[in-house]
Design a protein around this motif. Structure first.
Motif, mmCIF file in Angstrom:
data_model
loop_
_atom_site.group_PDB
_atom_site.id
_atom_site.type_symbol
_atom_site.label_atom_id
_atom_site.label_comp_id
_atom_site.label_asym_id
_atom_site.label_seq_id
_atom_site.Cartn_x
_atom_site.Cartn_y
_atom_site.Cartn_z
ATOM 1 N N SER A 268 6.694 -32.858 -35.738
ATOM 2 C CA SER A 268 7.305 -32.333 -34.514
ATOM 3 C C SER A 268 8.002 -33.370 -33.644
ATOM 4 O O SER A 268 8.965 -33.063 -32.952
ATOM 5 C CB SER A 268 6.258 -31.573 -33.703
ATOM 6 N N ALA A 269 7.524 -34.607 -33.664
ATOM 7 C CA ALA A 269 8.146 -35.620 -32.809
ATOM 8 C C ALA A 269 9.550 -35.952 -33.274
ATOM 9 O O ALA A 269 10.302 -36.622 -32.565
ATOM 10 C CB ALA A 269 7.281 -36.871 -32.783
ATOM 11 N N ASP A 270 9.950 -35.481 -34.452
ATOM 12 C CA ASP A 270 11.280 -35.768 -34.970
ATOM 13 C C ASP A 270 12.352 -34.816 -34.456
ATOM 14 O O ASP A 270 13.530 -34.980 -34.776
ATOM 15 C CB ASP A 270 11.289 -35.707 -36.513
ATOM 16 N N HIS A 271 11.974 -33.803 -33.688
ATOM 17 C CA HIS A 271 13.013 -32.911 -33.154
ATOM 18 C C HIS A 271 13.964 -33.743 -32.295
ATOM 19 O O HIS A 271 13.526 -34.576 -31.509
ATOM 20 C CB HIS A 271 12.367 -31.795 -32.327
ATOM 21 N N SER A 272 15.260 -33.480 -32.442
ATOM 22 C CA SER A 272 16.236 -34.366 -31.794
ATOM 23 C C SER A 272 16.155 -34.316 -30.273
ATOM 24 O O SER A 272 16.657 -35.205 -29.602
ATOM 25 C CB SER A 272 17.658 -34.013 -32.262
ATOM 26 N N GLU A 273 15.540 -33.276 -29.719
ATOM 27 C CA GLU A 273 15.437 -33.207 -28.263
ATOM 28 C C GLU A 273 13.989 -33.106 -27.799
ATOM 29 O O GLU A 273 13.696 -32.502 -26.763
ATOM 30 C CB GLU A 273 16.278 -32.029 -27.739
ATOM 31 N N ILE A 274 13.077 -33.694 -28.572
ATOM 32 C CA ILE A 274 11.657 -33.511 -28.281
ATOM 33 C C ILE A 274 11.257 -34.110 -26.925
ATOM 34 O O ILE A 274 10.437 -33.544 -26.206
ATOM 35 C CB ILE A 274 10.772 -34.065 -29.435
ATOM 36 N N GLY A 275 11.852 -35.243 -26.554
ATOM 37 C CA GLY A 275 11.482 -35.885 -25.290
ATOM 38 C C GLY A 275 11.812 -34.991 -24.111
ATOM 39 O O GLY A 275 10.973 -34.730 -23.233
ATOM 40 N N GLN A 276 13.027 -34.480 -24.132
ATOM 41 C CA GLN A 276 13.465 -33.595 -23.060
ATOM 42 C C GLN A 276 12.665 -32.290 -23.086
ATOM 43 O O GLN A 276 12.261 -31.770 -22.045
ATOM 44 C CB GLN A 276 14.955 -33.322 -23.265
ATOM 45 N N LEU A 277 12.443 -31.787 -24.275
ATOM 46 C CA LEU A 277 11.683 -30.541 -24.423
ATOM 47 C C LEU A 277 10.283 -30.686 -23.821
ATOM 48 O O LEU A 277 9.818 -29.827 -23.067
ATOM 49 C CB LEU A 277 11.591 -30.183 -25.912
#
Lengths: 647, 255
Positions: free
Chosen positions: A328-337
């Motif tokens: 899951s941490a690989d989602h391109s917008e995970i930080g913002q999400l």
């Protein structure tokens, strides 16, 4: 088989079931009526699906795949879908005694009344439960003995990428994503019924075999060579494909399921709702079947995820949301999400969580953000391999320093429980590779105590025996024997316990190597293994994923006797290393991965060479995208979560 | 120093509501834990402003009173909840009723009144109705008479620590039999205590004194709970709050 007293198709069996429920454990799991469950009118639907998860209700209910298909099918006006789960032996005995057949928990309808029985195999250890369900349903065990009055038994899920061991018991298998495939199958079955069932079951199966992603084993014949390997796989009809491909849903935002997640009254293994944030993974971990067969990566957009979380929470009342995917941490917008979801649910006692993550300091930051609102439970990392060397072999590279630093950061940030997942029995592994797990755990605790200033931090080391899986670079590997696994776990435990002052902060969780051997037989087995499964079931084998029900000796005895006539045995299927050109039982089932590329990657593993992720580096020609006409779908989209309207 | 949770402590409880609910139909097979989970989720879906406990793992303030056993239906289960914002009890009742499964009905909701004492102190007795399908009512009548005539009826009860002998007789303050459609019906008033005597224990006692063997599993319904008075009547445990709270002049937020 049980005596069947029913008169009307689709009639509820509940009045006959109810007196039995008073006599068994946890009756609530059989009564249905979960929040967001539905019971449609039988006669209003043209095509009736019974969807089964072949394990206990508490394990099967939270399964996302089944929940998605249940909703997708029930949204169609011409279809109806109900759920059924494996019945525990206490109720199964009463059902046989009183002639109550396998039923669905929604309408308590007999499974035999349905047009299709879809079975989702997340693991091979559910195979005996399929046989038990078929027998309780009064459906002939062998596909060849069924006629057009019986349901079409359809296998799906990851294990369906090698359905050969259950080829005698299923009518077809669906490869890949099910959302669109179940619609196509419904169309075919509906049309065939409307036309008056022309050509009987044979014709229906032939039509299904022409649906993209549907494999009908009876139309493929196997011959075997003197050395026991498959000599050839030949089609028995010329209108079925030589190779069956897989289905791939390309736009996840178009399939925001489950929209109305099921909420059981009974306790289940996941007391939370899940939102799948992307599908597929190209990290290239060589042991990971899921990462290989679900390519390419397809992200759900940040806004799509935001609305699924919002609607799901409103529909369920759950207080925790898991953001699900293979990494899951690989989602391109995970930080913002993570930040925007945490902002949105601030002060609402809503927890957000990620499943186990790669060892990466960024993941601690993410976990801190996600736990802002809810309960701060433990953190889980999955280094998988004990030594840097073995981590290069499996292509999950992380240095020892980074690993210790990441876990120490977690402790310094107030996490007191860290769980580390490892595997044992990996190709080329030696005792030394496994013993390094102890060094790691000791160092993690030492550094963690120093960084956090606390003595009560804990590290749980959880170890699973590695089972080579089809459609992975390790499909050729010899599986480690149960004795090897047990030996390595023993020396590891002794080493962890050497220093009690540190060792008491380290927990070790593992299973013995025996179940893994049987899983290995079923994973890389061919049609001959079906006889072993049937024999084990006939001798009482059920719930093989449960240690209290699993009997290694029963499996070994059945394998010895049933496989001997073919000149092969349990070791032949498990510990034997395959050669490059051996025909593998799943070669005619196409995950898109190029067999030559898989072999090269297997050789690279042995040479300890790494492969980078194709999301951020050039394509390395695994073959999936050109074969299936697909492409990587990732952000960033640049969008933000919309503020929720105040209720 | 001990670690402290971040942020301010949770808002205090400003109002307590006492709720009576029924579990019926298929949900008689729900256990106490199943119902507790369903209730907590329904409270969230209904957006009832619950008060939470402090600490790292905040829990909504809910107290459960002795639950009917798994397999038994009930028209009188009680629970008390703590709210962080004052609400109209009837609005909470309706919202919660709508959010719970069909077979769980929220029947009554009153505000707990200061000085009326605890809810638990107002409940010491259950009124049971047990349907026994396929059993001859006369046979039941004879068994009940034999049971009432006995001083001591020992039955083996399954407990956490294995089988244990208990005397089922003294807890049963009255019992009678009647005829239903295709069944005999056992009515009884049973004092709650330790060890708890449940309908199954009384049926075991009837088997012991009169060899009563119902052909099919029983269907038990708890019809009421409350305090047993000298006249043998079980009082409504919410009545003291209702009496003390009326007339209600306070303003309420709506749910």
């Amino acid at each position: 088989m049980t005596a069947d007293l029913r008169t009307t198709t689709g009639e509820s069996l509940y009045p006959r079931l109810e007196p039995l429920l008073a006599q068994i454990q946890k009756p609530i799991q059989y009564v249905g009526g979960e929040l967001n469950a539905q019971v449609k009118h039988w006669d209003a639907a043209r095509v009736h699906w019974a969807l089964m998860y072949p394990d206990a209700y508490e394990v099967g209910l939270p399964n996302q795949g089944l929940m998605i298909l249940y909703e997708v099918l029930n949204e169609r006006s011409d279809a109806l879908a109900e759920r059924t789960y494996a019945v525990w032996p206490d109720l199964a005995a009463l059902m046989r005694e009183h002639g109550v057949p396998q039923f669905t928990v929604d309408g308590h309808r007999a499974v035999a009344d349905f047009d299709l029985l879809g079975v989702s195999f997340a693991t091979e250890l559910g195979y005996t439960n399929l046989l038990e369900a078929l027998d309780l349903a009064g459906v002939p065990l062998h596909a060849v003995d069924r006629d057009e009055s019986h349901p079409v038994v359809v296998a799906g899920g990851h294990a369906a990428f090698n359905p050969e061991p259950v080829a005698d018991f299923v009518d077809c298998a669906v490869l890949g994503d099910g959302e669109q495939a179940v619609g196509d199958i419904t169309d075919v079955v509906g049309a065939w019924k409307e036309q008056g069932r022309p050509g009987g079951r044979e014709e229906l199966l032939a039509r299904l075999a022409r649906v993209d992603g549907v494999y009908v084993p009876r139309f493929y014949a196997m011959t075997y060579a003197a050395d026991g390997a498959i000599a050839a796989v030949t089609q028995t009809r010329d209108d079925v494909p030589e190779k069956v491909g897989k289905r791939t849903v390309m736009d996840l935002d178009e399939w925001p399921y489950p929209k109305q997640p099921l909420v059981p009254l009974a306790e289940s293994v996941h007391e939370r709702m899940s939102v799948e944030i992307f599908r597929g993974c190209t990290r290239g971990c060589r042991f990971c079947q899921a990462g290989m067969i679900t390519r390419p990566v397809r992200e759900r957009t940040i806004t799509g995820i935001g609305s699924m979380v919002d609607q799901g929470l409103k529909a369920t009342g759950y207080e925790e949301v898991g953001l699900l995917s293979l990494s899951s941490a690989d989602h391109s917008e995970i930080g913002q999400l993570a930040k925007e979801l945490a902002d949105r649910y601030e002060g609402t006692n809503t927890g957000l969580s990620l499943p186990s993550t790669r060892v990466d300091a960024f993941n601690v930051t993410l976990a801190n953000e996600l736990s802002r609102n809810g309960r701060r439970s433990g953190l889980t990392f999955a280094p998988e391999g004990g030594s840097e060397r073995i981590r290069r072999v499996i292509n999950k590279t992380v240095s020892k320093e980074d690993l210790v630093r990441t876990v120490t950061t977690a402790y310094a940030n107030g996490w007191t429980q860290v769980k580390l997942y490892f595997m044992c029995g990996l190709p080329t592994e030696t005792d030394e590779d496994v013993l390094e797990i102890a060094d790691l755990a000791v160092e993690v605790i030492r550094a963690g105590r120093e960084a956090s200033g606390r003595k009560d931090i804990r590290c749980t080391v959880s170890i699973g025996g590695f089972v080579p899986k089809p459609h992975t670079p390790f499909q050729w590997a010899g599986q480690a024997s149960a004795e090897t696994i047990d030996h390595r776990l023993r020396v590891l435990r002794a080493k962890i316990n050497e220093d009690r002052k540190i060792g008491r902060s380290i927990g070790l969780r593992y299973h013995d190597g025996k179940p893994g051997v049987i899983e290995g037989l079923l994973s890389r087995g061919d049609r001959r293994v079906g006889r072993v499964i049937e024999r084990v079931w006939r001798e009482g084998g059920r719930f093989d994923g449960w240690s209290e029900h699993f009997s290694y000796d029963r499996w070994v005895a059945a394998a010895t006797e049933e496989l001997a006539p073919f000149g092969v045995d349990l070791d032949w299927y498990t510990t034997r290393e395959r050669t490059e050109h051996e025909i593998l039982p799943w070669d005619h089932l196409d995950s898109g991965l190029d067999k030559e590329w898989l072999w090269e990657d297997w050789q690279a593993a042995i040479s300890e060479d790494e492969v980078a992720d194709c999301r951020w580096t050039p394509c390395y020609d695994c073959g999936v995208c050109p074969t299936n006409g697909t492409e990587i779908q990732i952000g960033p989209t640049g969008r933000s979560l919309l503020p929720l309207t105040v209720v | 120093m001990a670690r402290q949770p971040d942020g301010p402590p949770p808002p205090p409880t400003v109002q307590k509501l006492r709720i009576r609910y029924a579990k019926r139909g298929r949900l008689r097979f729900a256990s106490h834990r199943d119902l507790a989970r369903a209730l907590e989720r329904a409270l969230r879906r209904a957006r009832v402003p619950m008060a939470f406990s402090a600490g790292f793992s905040p829990h909504p303030k809910i107290s459960y009173l002795g639950a009917a056993p798994t397999g038994a239906a009930s028209e009188a289960e009680y629970v008390e909840i703590g709210l962080s914002v004052r609400c109209d009890p009837e609005a909470v009742r309706a919202a919660l009723d709508a959010a719970l499964p069909e077979d769980v009905a929220v029947l009554d909701c009153v505000e707990a009144q200061e000085g009326t004492g605890s809810l638990a102190d107002r409940i010491d007795t259950s009124v049971w109705r047990v349907e026994l399908p396929g059993l001859d009512p006369d046979e039941l009548t004879r068994a009940v008479e034999a049971f009432l005539a006995a001083d001591v009826v020992t039955v083996a009860k399954r407990t956490k620590n294995g089988l244990k002998d208990i005397d089922a007789r003294p807890s049963v303050t009255s019992a009678s039999a009647s005829a239903g459609v295709g069944c005999a019906i056992l009515h009884m008033v049973v004092r709650q205590g330790t060890p708890a005597v449940r309908p199954d224990d009384v049926l075991a006692a009837l088997a012991a004194v009169a060899d009563l063997r119902p052909p099919l599993p029983p269907r038990a319904v708890r019809e009421a709970q409350g305090r047993l008075d000298d006249t043998g009547t079980v009082a409504d445990p919410l009545e003291p709050d209702r009496t003390a709270g009326a007339p209600d002049q306070e303003a309420h937020a709506t749910v």
